[in-house]
Write an enzyme that holds these catalytic residues in place. Sequence first.
Site, PDB file in Angstrom:
ATOM      1  N   HIS A  60       0.846  -1.201   0.000  1.00  0.00           N
ATOM      2  CA  HIS A  60       0.000   0.000   0.000  1.00  0.00           C
ATOM      3  C   HIS A  60       0.882   1.253   0.000  1.00  0.00           C
ATOM      4  O   HIS A  60       0.670   2.169  -0.790  1.00  0.00           O
ATOM      5  CB  HIS A  60      -0.896  -0.053   1.240  1.00  0.00           C
ATOM      6  N   GLU A  61       1.864   1.274   0.871  1.00  0.00           N
ATOM      7  CA  GLU A  61       2.720   2.467   0.961  1.00  0.00           C
ATOM      8  C   GLU A  61       3.575   2.636  -0.290  1.00  0.00           C
ATOM      9  O   GLU A  61       3.764   3.752  -0.760  1.00  0.00           O
ATOM     10  CB  GLU A  61       3.603   2.415   2.214  1.00  0.00           C
TER      11      GLU A  61
ATOM     12  N   HIS B 127       1.510   4.182  -2.927  1.00  0.00           N
ATOM     13  CA  HIS B 127       1.275   5.622  -2.765  1.00  0.00           C
ATOM     14  C   HIS B 127       2.271   6.451  -3.579  1.00  0.00           C
ATOM     15  O   HIS B 127       1.970   7.561  -3.997  1.00  0.00           O
ATOM     16  CB  HIS B 127       1.387   6.026  -1.292  1.00  0.00           C
TER      17      HIS B 127
ATOM     18  N   GLU C 178      -6.163   6.467  -1.718  1.00  0.00           N
ATOM     19  CA  GLU C 178      -6.089   5.350  -0.781  1.00  0.00           C
ATOM     20  C   GLU C 178      -6.625   4.067  -1.416  1.00  0.00           C
ATOM     21  O   GLU C 178      -6.095   2.979  -1.171  1.00  0.00           O
ATOM     22  CB  GLU C 178      -6.889   5.681   0.488  1.00  0.00           C
TER      23      GLU C 178
ATOM     24  N   ASP D 176      -4.709   0.610  -1.830  1.00  0.00           N
ATOM     25  CA  ASP D 176      -5.217  -0.669  -1.303  1.00  0.00           C
ATOM     26  C   ASP D 176      -5.193  -1.751  -2.374  1.00  0.00           C
ATOM     27  O   ASP D 176      -4.757  -2.884  -2.127  1.00  0.00           O
ATOM     28  CB  ASP D 176      -6.674  -0.497  -0.823  1.00  0.00           C
TER      29      ASP D 176
ATOM     30  N   HIS E 100      -9.774   7.898   3.538  1.00  0.00           N
ATOM     31  CA  HIS E 100      -9.821   6.437   3.514  1.00  0.00           C
ATOM     32  C   HIS E 100     -11.269   5.961   3.417  1.00  0.00           C
ATOM     33  O   HIS E 100     -12.150   6.547   4.031  1.00  0.00           O
ATOM     34  CB  HIS E 100      -9.198   5.861   4.786  1.00  0.00           C
TER      35      HIS E 100
ATOM     36  N   ARG F 272     -12.824  -1.343   2.310  1.00  0.00           N
ATOM     37  CA  ARG F 272     -11.419  -1.654   2.041  1.00  0.00           C
ATOM     38  C   ARG F 272     -11.233  -3.151   1.858  1.00  0.00           C
ATOM     39  O   ARG F 272     -10.200  -3.605   1.366  1.00  0.00           O
ATOM     40  CB  ARG F 272     -10.515  -1.101   3.154  1.00  0.00           C
TER      41      ARG F 272
HETATM   42 ZN   LIG Z   1      -2.630   5.130   2.546  1.00  0.00          ZN
END
Ligand SMILES: [Zn+2]
Length: 878
Positions: free
Chosen positions: A713-714, A717, A775, A779, A840, A846
């Site tokens: 996920h990071e 980004h 976000e 995900d 989010h 999610r």
């Molecule tokens: Zn995030």
Amino acid sequence: MAAPLLVPAAQSIPAPPPLIVVSMDSVDDGIIQEEESQTVNDALLPKTLNVVAVPATIVADGGCAASNSSSNNHHVARRWWDGWLRTDPPEAISDVMQQNGPKNHSKKRSKKKSSEVRVVNHQNNYVAVTLSENDPAHPAATADPCPSPTPSSQQPRRRICWWFLFLLLLLTVACLAFVAVSLVSLLRNGQGPLTTDATVCFTEECVRTAASLLLAMNQSADPCQDFFQFACGTWNKKHLIPEDRSSISTFEVLFDQLQIILKDLLQEKTIPEDNETTNKTKLFYNSCMNTSHIRSTGDTVLRETLQSLGGWPVLDVEWSTGQGADVGSVENLLGRLRGELNQGVMIEQWVGPDDKNSSVNIIQIDQMHLGLPARDYYLKPSSALHVKAYHRYMTEVAVLLGADKLYASDEMKKVLHFETLLAHISIPEADRHDTGAIYDQMTLVELEVRVPEIRWREYFNAFLPNLIVEDSEPIVSYAMSYFEELGKLLMRTERRIVQNYALWRLIMELVPHLSEDYLEKRAEFRRVLTGVLSERNRWNQCIDYTNKKLGMAVGAMFIRDNFNQESKEVALEMIHTLREAFIDTLDEIEWMDEETRQVAKEKALAMNERIGYPEMLTQPDLLAEEYASLNFTDGHFQNILNIKRYEAEYNLNKLRQPVFKDKWSTEPAVVNAFYNPNTNDIVFPAGILQPLFYSSQFPKSLNYGGIGVVIGHEITHGFDDKGRQFDKDGNLKQWWNNATVQAFRQRTQCIIDQYSNYILDDVGLYIDGRMTQGENIADNGGLKQAYRAYRKWVGRHGEEPLLPGLNLSHDQLFFLNYAQIWCGTMRPEDAISKIRSSVHSPGPIRVLGPLSNSPEFARAYQCPLGSPMNPYQKCSVW
Ligand SMILES: [Zn+2]
């Protein structure tokens, strides 16, 4: 970069999809599920083994804080989840996290009947998910000890008594526990093997892990219809939302665990070995706990502070003719609030790396958040009650400070009207995603020309007294049209109203640190706004303030006994595998041109990883230097003011200083993760390197489904709608070919449309697909990369032995653990707040969004094409 809110982006607003609401009848009824779940559960258990019952504390073994302090650098960092910043009004940013469960839950029930927020995706087939069981029917509160399920469609034979079921469940769990413990003990005594099946793991850890997964699941739910219900159905039933919280989730359970660890550390008596920083930290915590001192001091310091800022007109009918005449300009007031108390009002300001030249610190300005959590609260008639409660709160606080009630009510109406006008001119978050489009650098002189109504020089000089702000001082604005309107609004607003408003915003921030009479007024307001019925214990609040305000100091104490170096090495190894998986994905992507692909690879390879905590925390001298200008007394309120001044100085001192890219300022004791586009860093604090995310005892499938997805996920980004605009050195720059940007936008639109189709039924609100797009992209990408990385791991090391009692493959476990991270429910008030203000998506979304886009998930659970979890149309960006 410990950072709050995020920014921006703009695109055309998609037409809202037609509203289709699933009726209550079509949604599974909890009681029936439980009955069925029991049957299926038993049928699935292997005859040779039962599972041990694991208390919730084991599910949340370890644990940490979710939160991070409000810093000014809020334009840069992406984080894994909201922390608790968005669940409460902004004034409560530093005290939002709620604490322990209710002691007398049945005594003070909400008058509301059981209320559920359901999530519906009507894009393909219906997916209905119980998002929240707000204060479910509680036996103690009804004359009927065996309440029947409500829907009239229930067949009589299914009217099962809750208590009977509960007892049955308890008995079953006890039996399971007994058998499992016996098994484990047999193993320990070396009397195994217990099974002839060599591919199943029967160690104590495997048994415990399997049990905790099982205890959260609702196996009567069809994983292909509604995977959130399948993964979290039982967890959500067993965890009622405590009175003092607006939601309950696995994160909050982890948070509770962390709070207990921190409480032990901070309550320890000071010993000679304690270093200077530890002493300061304990002094701050103790002053916060000293309620008799807080009571005896009263609001004296607050009154003096208000006086020094020119007085609060609501307390003085003569203000405009008397003292008010000498208070100086609005600009001076706003500048002093920022420079002396780190309090932004109407103008958000901070010093941080320039997005276009990330090695230089620069003054930056933006629109400021409002007193209520989002602009919609002021603009939508459905929030009239919230606004009324807000007005009452303002008035009552003014009365406590000595105002006449009627007069205060009148004055605060004007303040509220002014703030509503501010809401009108502020730009919706969904329109602020495109950093490149809203970034606007100019000199001070240019700013003065563009917004002549505001005396900017006076504003900046009020908080930069030691620096000369020249005509050519570069300033970056992220909300130019807001400032233009603000200038006009200020011109036509009475000075008195602006003074009332500005000081109200400071007071609102400080109320949590006053005595009980103030806290009661605040609690009444929060009851309406968040649905929270009671306040937290004092110690929980104080732990929270201490960790948020002195995060590094608390972190240094925390890591001594709560961080395993081994987990750092494992995390590093996983990051490398995830990065490889991302680069593989880049190679396969057809919509990207070759040149952009190469640069993207370079960026992925250049990403810095930060794991656990900064080395500085192990060096007391460096740590002491960090807090050198911060001093505490026995007075809690004064200490809070000292902290605010310290934060203001810390921010402003960065101007004219180089950017220390190696400096790492994320607090270690938080359950969260971050990406910072200005440094191209991914950060995994110590608090997240524990179950459910990671355990050295977990099978790799669970670790990859947990911390693996967080890492993915990071990394993603760095390539989402915002991150992709920054190059490998953290500079805002167009490094994409235009055709590739077009293709990226098309793919992103698919995600926006998909998420915009989810609706929270009871509150009647759609997910804001534009506001949450970054976000959601992260995900989806994170899940895909983590799965690939796991398969790579299996390719290198071979398949792992299965977990006992679960009848699930490791591919299935990977997705199950990912989903269980999002178990939780929230009150309708919280749902509204999150939808309106969070970048989010809510937890269940999610789960549903990324999994229904994943062919690997559909394959693992053999979901038929066209089923809700395996729709014909899927979205994929990375
Ligand atoms: Zn995030």
